[in-house]
Design a protein around this motif. Structure first.
Motif, PDB file in Angstrom:
ATOM      1  N   VAL A  13       5.163  -6.162   6.227  1.00  0.00           N
ATOM      2  CA  VAL A  13       6.563  -6.256   5.820  1.00  0.00           C
ATOM      3  C   VAL A  13       6.788  -5.437   4.555  1.00  0.00           C
ATOM      4  O   VAL A  13       5.857  -5.094   3.835  1.00  0.00           O
ATOM      5  N   THR A  14       8.045  -5.154   4.295  1.00  0.00           N
ATOM      6  CA  THR A  14       8.453  -4.538   3.052  1.00  0.00           C
ATOM      7  C   THR A  14       9.567  -5.388   2.465  1.00  0.00           C
ATOM      8  O   THR A  14      10.185  -6.192   3.161  1.00  0.00           O
ATOM      9  N   LYS A  23       6.968  -0.979  -1.640  1.00  0.00           N
ATOM     10  CA  LYS A  23       5.628  -1.370  -1.213  1.00  0.00           C
ATOM     11  C   LYS A  23       5.658  -2.133   0.107  1.00  0.00           C
ATOM     12  O   LYS A  23       6.659  -2.719   0.475  1.00  0.00           O
ATOM     13  N   VAL A  24       4.524  -2.126   0.774  1.00  0.00           N
ATOM     14  CA  VAL A  24       4.377  -2.953   1.956  1.00  0.00           C
ATOM     15  C   VAL A  24       3.207  -3.908   1.753  1.00  0.00           C
ATOM     16  O   VAL A  24       2.312  -3.661   0.963  1.00  0.00           O
ATOM     17  N   GLY A  25       3.245  -4.997   2.483  1.00  0.00           N
ATOM     18  CA  GLY A  25       2.156  -5.963   2.406  1.00  0.00           C
ATOM     19  C   GLY A  25       2.096  -6.766   3.684  1.00  0.00           C
ATOM     20  O   GLY A  25       2.975  -6.649   4.546  1.00  0.00           O
ATOM     21  N   LYS A  26       1.063  -7.553   3.789  1.00  0.00           N
ATOM     22  CA  LYS A  26       0.897  -8.398   4.977  1.00  0.00           C
ATOM     23  C   LYS A  26       1.285  -9.835   4.663  1.00  0.00           C
ATOM     24  O   LYS A  26       0.914 -10.366   3.626  1.00  0.00           O
ATOM     25  N   VAL A  27       2.010 -10.435   5.605  1.00  0.00           N
ATOM     26  CA  VAL A  27       2.390 -11.834   5.444  1.00  0.00           C
ATOM     27  C   VAL A  27       1.127 -12.687   5.505  1.00  0.00           C
ATOM     28  O   VAL A  27       0.370 -12.618   6.474  1.00  0.00           O
ATOM     29  N   GLU A  28       0.904 -13.460   4.451  1.00  0.00           N
ATOM     30  CA  GLU A  28      -0.289 -14.320   4.403  1.00  0.00           C
ATOM     31  C   GLU A  28       0.037 -15.776   4.729  1.00  0.00           C
ATOM     32  O   GLU A  28      -0.801 -16.502   5.242  1.00  0.00           O
ATOM     33  N   ARG A  29       1.245 -16.179   4.394  1.00  0.00           N
ATOM     34  CA  ARG A  29       1.601 -17.566   4.623  1.00  0.00           C
ATOM     35  C   ARG A  29       3.112 -17.659   4.749  1.00  0.00           C
ATOM     36  O   ARG A  29       3.836 -16.918   4.082  1.00  0.00           O
ATOM     37  N   ILE A  30       3.566 -18.522   5.608  1.00  0.00           N
ATOM     38  CA  ILE A  30       4.994 -18.753   5.754  1.00  0.00           C
ATOM     39  C   ILE A  30       5.276 -20.207   5.418  1.00  0.00           C
ATOM     40  O   ILE A  30       4.588 -21.108   5.894  1.00  0.00           O
ATOM     41  N   ALA A  37       7.991 -16.785   2.151  1.00  0.00           N
ATOM     42  CA  ALA A  37       6.714 -16.273   2.637  1.00  0.00           C
ATOM     43  C   ALA A  37       5.909 -15.735   1.471  1.00  0.00           C
ATOM     44  O   ALA A  37       6.462 -15.226   0.499  1.00  0.00           O
ATOM     45  N   ILE A  38       4.597 -15.866   1.601  1.00  0.00           N
ATOM     46  CA  ILE A  38       3.674 -15.240   0.654  1.00  0.00           C
ATOM     47  C   ILE A  38       3.201 -13.946   1.298  1.00  0.00           C
ATOM     48  O   ILE A  38       2.700 -13.949   2.418  1.00  0.00           O
ATOM     49  N   VAL A  39       3.395 -12.853   0.584  1.00  0.00           N
ATOM     50  CA  VAL A  39       3.017 -11.548   1.128  1.00  0.00           C
ATOM     51  C   VAL A  39       1.997 -10.921   0.186  1.00  0.00           C
ATOM     52  O   VAL A  39       2.264 -10.766  -1.003  1.00  0.00           O
ATOM     53  N   GLY A  40       0.842 -10.599   0.725  1.00  0.00           N
ATOM     54  CA  GLY A  40      -0.222 -10.004  -0.085  1.00  0.00           C
ATOM     55  C   GLY A  40       0.235  -8.712  -0.720  1.00  0.00           C
ATOM     56  O   GLY A  40       0.755  -7.832  -0.045  1.00  0.00           O
ATOM     57  N   GLY A  41       0.079  -8.591  -2.018  1.00  0.00           N
ATOM     58  CA  GLY A  41       0.401  -7.358  -2.720  1.00  0.00           C
ATOM     59  C   GLY A  41       1.849  -7.222  -3.148  1.00  0.00           C
ATOM     60  O   GLY A  41       2.190  -6.301  -3.876  1.00  0.00           O
ATOM     61  N   LEU A  42       2.707  -8.129  -2.687  1.00  0.00           N
ATOM     62  CA  LEU A  42       4.113  -8.072  -3.078  1.00  0.00           C
ATOM     63  C   LEU A  42       4.454  -9.255  -3.967  1.00  0.00           C
ATOM     64  O   LEU A  42       3.988 -10.360  -3.739  1.00  0.00           O
ATOM     65  N   ASN A  43       5.290  -8.978  -4.965  1.00  0.00           N
ATOM     66  CA  ASN A  43       5.754 -10.028  -5.870  1.00  0.00           C
ATOM     67  C   ASN A  43       4.573 -10.700  -6.575  1.00  0.00           C
ATOM     68  O   ASN A  43       4.534 -11.913  -6.728  1.00  0.00           O
ATOM     69  N   VAL A  44       3.628  -9.888  -6.985  1.00  0.00           N
ATOM     70  CA  VAL A  44       2.434 -10.417  -7.627  1.00  0.00           C
ATOM     71  C   VAL A  44       2.717 -10.695  -9.093  1.00  0.00           C
ATOM     72  O   VAL A  44       3.330  -9.880  -9.783  1.00  0.00           O
ATOM     73  N   ALA A  45       2.299 -11.834  -9.530  1.00  0.00           N
ATOM     74  CA  ALA A  45       2.464 -12.213 -10.929  1.00  0.00           C
ATOM     75  C   ALA A  45       1.095 -12.454 -11.543  1.00  0.00           C
ATOM     76  O   ALA A  45       0.160 -12.883 -10.867  1.00  0.00           O
ATOM     77  N   LYS A  63      -1.580 -13.321  -8.601  1.00  0.00           N
ATOM     78  CA  LYS A  63      -1.227 -14.323  -7.605  1.00  0.00           C
ATOM     79  C   LYS A  63       0.122 -13.934  -7.018  1.00  0.00           C
ATOM     80  O   LYS A  63       1.069 -13.652  -7.757  1.00  0.00           O
ATOM     81  N   ALA A  64       0.168 -13.874  -5.698  1.00  0.00           N
ATOM     82  CA  ALA A  64       1.417 -13.498  -5.047  1.00  0.00           C
ATOM     83  C   ALA A  64       2.362 -14.695  -5.039  1.00  0.00           C
ATOM     84  O   ALA A  64       2.008 -15.770  -4.581  1.00  0.00           O
ATOM     85  N   ALA A  65       3.553 -14.491  -5.569  1.00  0.00           N
ATOM     86  CA  ALA A  65       4.571 -15.538  -5.540  1.00  0.00           C
ATOM     87  C   ALA A  65       5.361 -15.414  -4.248  1.00  0.00           C
ATOM     88  O   ALA A  65       5.460 -14.339  -3.655  1.00  0.00           O
ATOM     89  N   SER A  66       5.921 -16.522  -3.817  1.00  0.00           N
ATOM     90  CA  SER A  66       6.626 -16.496  -2.535  1.00  0.00           C
ATOM     91  C   SER A  66       7.928 -15.711  -2.642  1.00  0.00           C
ATOM     92  O   SER A  66       8.519 -15.582  -3.702  1.00  0.00           O
ATOM     93  N   LEU A  67       8.342 -15.177  -1.505  1.00  0.00           N
ATOM     94  CA  LEU A  67       9.575 -14.396  -1.396  1.00  0.00           C
ATOM     95  C   LEU A  67      10.446 -15.023  -0.327  1.00  0.00           C
ATOM     96  O   LEU A  67       9.945 -15.522   0.688  1.00  0.00           O
TER      97      LEU A  67
END
Ligand SMILES: [Zn+2]
Length: 107
Positions: A13-14, A23-30, A37-45, A63-67
């Protein structure tokens, strides 16, 4: 828009807004309850860890924060464009279709 979750774990996803929008990342958790959703590499804090047994010195981890899913778009594996998944209903269930190239998205 309520009731349909067009994303799955493992989707690429982007994000449409914010500092990570290219950036793009993979959905890790919904998290269905909140449509996030938690997306690896996106919205990282950066998270600061207190010193403890596993981290004697303390430290900083990413740590990726949820989006919210309304800010996410699937990147189509066929045409590589950010797209909205359309749901096609048929006798065997439902298939997600790329709204750009009309190909089925992998499930
Ligand atoms: Zn496509």
């Amino acid at each position: 828009m309520v009731g349909h979750m067009h994303f799955k774990v493992g989707d690429t996803v982007t994000i449409r807004t914010g500092k990570d929008r290219t950036k793009v990342g993979k959905v890790e958790r919904i998290i269905k309850a909140t449509n996030r959703a938690i997306v690896g590499g996106l919205n990282v804090a950066k998270v600061h860890l207190k010193p403890g047994r596993s981290h004697p010195q303390g430290g900083i981890i990413d740590k990726a924060a949820s989006l919210h899913v309304s800010n996410l778009m699937i990147v189509c594996p066929r045409c590589s464009r950010p797209t909205r998944a359309k749901i096609k209903t048929h006798t065997n269930g439902r298939t997600r279709i790329c709204s750009k190239c009309k190909e089925a998205l992998n499930d």
